[in-house]
Structure formats: structure tokens, C-alpha cells
Motif scaffolding. Sequence first.
Motif, PDB file in Angstrom:
ATOM      1  N   GLU A 247      -1.564  11.153 -12.274  1.00 12.60           N
ATOM      2  CA  GLU A 247      -1.036  11.075 -10.904  1.00 12.60           C
ATOM      3  C   GLU A 247      -2.136  10.681  -9.918  1.00 12.60           C
ATOM      4  O   GLU A 247      -1.896   9.923  -8.975  1.00 12.60           O
ATOM      5  N   ILE A 248      -3.337  11.187 -10.132  1.00 15.35           N
ATOM      6  CA  ILE A 248      -4.466  10.819  -9.265  1.00 15.35           C
ATOM      7  C   ILE A 248      -4.747   9.329  -9.374  1.00 15.35           C
ATOM      8  O   ILE A 248      -4.915   8.633  -8.359  1.00 15.35           O
ATOM      9  N   ARG A 249      -4.789   8.827 -10.604  1.00 15.14           N
ATOM     10  CA  ARG A 249      -5.061   7.399 -10.801  1.00 15.14           C
ATOM     11  C   ARG A 249      -3.965   6.538 -10.166  1.00 15.14           C
ATOM     12  O   ARG A 249      -4.257   5.529  -9.520  1.00 15.14           O
ATOM     13  N   LEU A 250      -2.710   6.938 -10.369  1.00  6.98           N
ATOM     14  CA  LEU A 250      -1.589   6.158  -9.829  1.00  6.98           C
ATOM     15  C   LEU A 250      -1.625   6.149  -8.299  1.00  6.98           C
ATOM     16  O   LEU A 250      -1.473   5.082  -7.669  1.00  6.98           O
ATOM     17  N   LEU A 251      -1.828   7.323  -7.701  1.00  7.69           N
ATOM     18  CA  LEU A 251      -1.853   7.401  -6.242  1.00  7.69           C
ATOM     19  C   LEU A 251      -3.039   6.619  -5.674  1.00  7.69           C
ATOM     20  O   LEU A 251      -2.917   5.964  -4.630  1.00  7.69           O
ATOM     21  N   THR A 252      -4.163   6.674  -6.368  1.00  5.10           N
ATOM     22  CA  THR A 252      -5.334   5.912  -5.925  1.00  5.10           C
ATOM     23  C   THR A 252      -5.047   4.415  -5.955  1.00  5.10           C
ATOM     24  O   THR A 252      -5.402   3.688  -5.017  1.00  5.10           O
TER      25      THR A 252
ATOM     26  N   ILE B 250      -2.109   2.998  -5.681  1.00  2.00           N
ATOM     27  CA  ILE B 250      -1.167   2.717  -4.592  1.00  2.00           C
ATOM     28  C   ILE B 250      -1.910   2.606  -3.260  1.00  2.00           C
ATOM     29  O   ILE B 250      -1.679   1.675  -2.472  1.00  2.00           O
ATOM     30  N   MET B 251      -2.812   3.548  -3.005  1.00  5.52           N
ATOM     31  CA  MET B 251      -3.548   3.547  -1.741  1.00  5.52           C
ATOM     32  C   MET B 251      -4.485   2.346  -1.632  1.00  5.52           C
ATOM     33  O   MET B 251      -4.623   1.749  -0.558  1.00  5.52           O
ATOM     34  N   VAL B 252      -5.129   1.998  -2.739  1.00  2.00           N
ATOM     35  CA  VAL B 252      -6.015   0.821  -2.732  1.00  2.00           C
ATOM     36  C   VAL B 252      -5.210  -0.446  -2.474  1.00  2.00           C
ATOM     37  O   VAL B 252      -5.633  -1.317  -1.694  1.00  2.00           O
ATOM     38  N   ASP B 253      -4.038  -0.553  -3.108  1.00  2.00           N
ATOM     39  CA  ASP B 253      -3.182  -1.731  -2.879  1.00  2.00           C
ATOM     40  C   ASP B 253      -2.773  -1.835  -1.408  1.00  2.00           C
ATOM     41  O   ASP B 253      -2.766  -2.936  -0.837  1.00  2.00           O
TER      42      ASP B 253
END
Length: 206
Positions: free
Chosen positions: A146-151, A153-156
Motif C-alpha cells: 500500500e505504501i508503494r502504491l500510494l507513493t 500515485i502521489m509521484v504521478d
Amino acid sequence: IYASLLLLMCVLILIANAISLSMNLYSLRGANAAQVQSARAVDKLQYLNVIVTDAESSLRGYFLSGSDAYLGPWRAAPGEIDGKLRELDSLLADSPAQKRNLAQLRTLLSRKLGNLNDIHEVYRQGGLDDIVKIARTTDDKTVMDEIRLLTVIMVDEQNELIASRGDSFYIDYENAVLIGIGINVCAILVLLLFDKLVRDSYSTRV
């Protein structure tokens, strides 16, 4: 009197050009600063993943070797994460959506650090065998995913913002150039009229 008026017009146009140039430079500086701010936010977000991954790796090295020398990144992780989150609070302050994402990311990172602390304590009390047992029941992998996915998303979102601000920057730059050219053309025309008036006046006198 016409010569005086033309001279006054020329002076006013040059003053307007200076004011316009100053305002455009200020606008361009602001657009460039926004670009840099967005890029810094991307760097901080990506580095959070590195910090957590290093903390995990340091614990694995400790479990396999039993040496405290491997625990440096794990011990440093809470302070480093807190520092990066504070920086991101400032860098993302102008985006409500990213602020909500950041709040969620902070919660996930807190859970992740809590899991790592629990695993470390289990190892201290029961050894590697107990670590293997709790690995089947803990949600540690899910939290990390979840941390990797949210990161991501935020970077995109930040990259999209960088692209948008880049377009805005170049539009502002083109407008500044066109306005400057227009004002300078007006100044040249006024100077030509002034020169013609002076020549005509001189010819009349002769």
C-alpha cells in the motif's frame, strides 16, 4: 509642442516596458519556483520508499547475522521519515488532494514502522523461528504494498503538476517576449515620428 509630446510618449513607453519586464520576470520566477517545488516533492516521496526498504533490509541482515551493526538504517528510519514528512507537508501545502494522500501515507508508514518494531522484539525474545511463524499472520507485506502504491500515485500526480506548470511557464515566457517586442516596436515608431518631425522642422527653417 508635437516634438515634446512625442518625446514624452517615448519616455512613457520605455517606462511601461520596464514595468512590464519587471512584472513578467516576477511571474516567470514564481513559475520556476513552483516547478522546483514539485520536483523536490517527487524526490522526497521516492526517498521515503528507500528509507523503509533500507530499514527492512537492515533487520533481515540483523536476523541472519545476529549483529547489531546491521540495525543502523532501522534505528534511523523513524527520524528520517518524520523529517521527510514534515518537508512534504510544506511542499504539498497548495494541493488538498495531495495533503489527503500524505495523511494516509503517514498512517501507513507508522503502521509499517510499528510492524518492524514488533518483528524486532519477537526476534529478541524467540529467535528466527518465531519470526517465520509471525510472517504468516502479519499484514506487513500488505502495508508495504500500500505504501508503494500510494507513493506511485502521489509521484504521478506531482509529475502531472510539473508538466502543467511547465506549460504555464512557457506560455508566460512567450507572452513576456511578445509584450516586450510590442512595446519596443511602439517605442521605435514614436522615435521615428520624432525624428521625422525634427527633420521637417529643420527643413522648414532652412
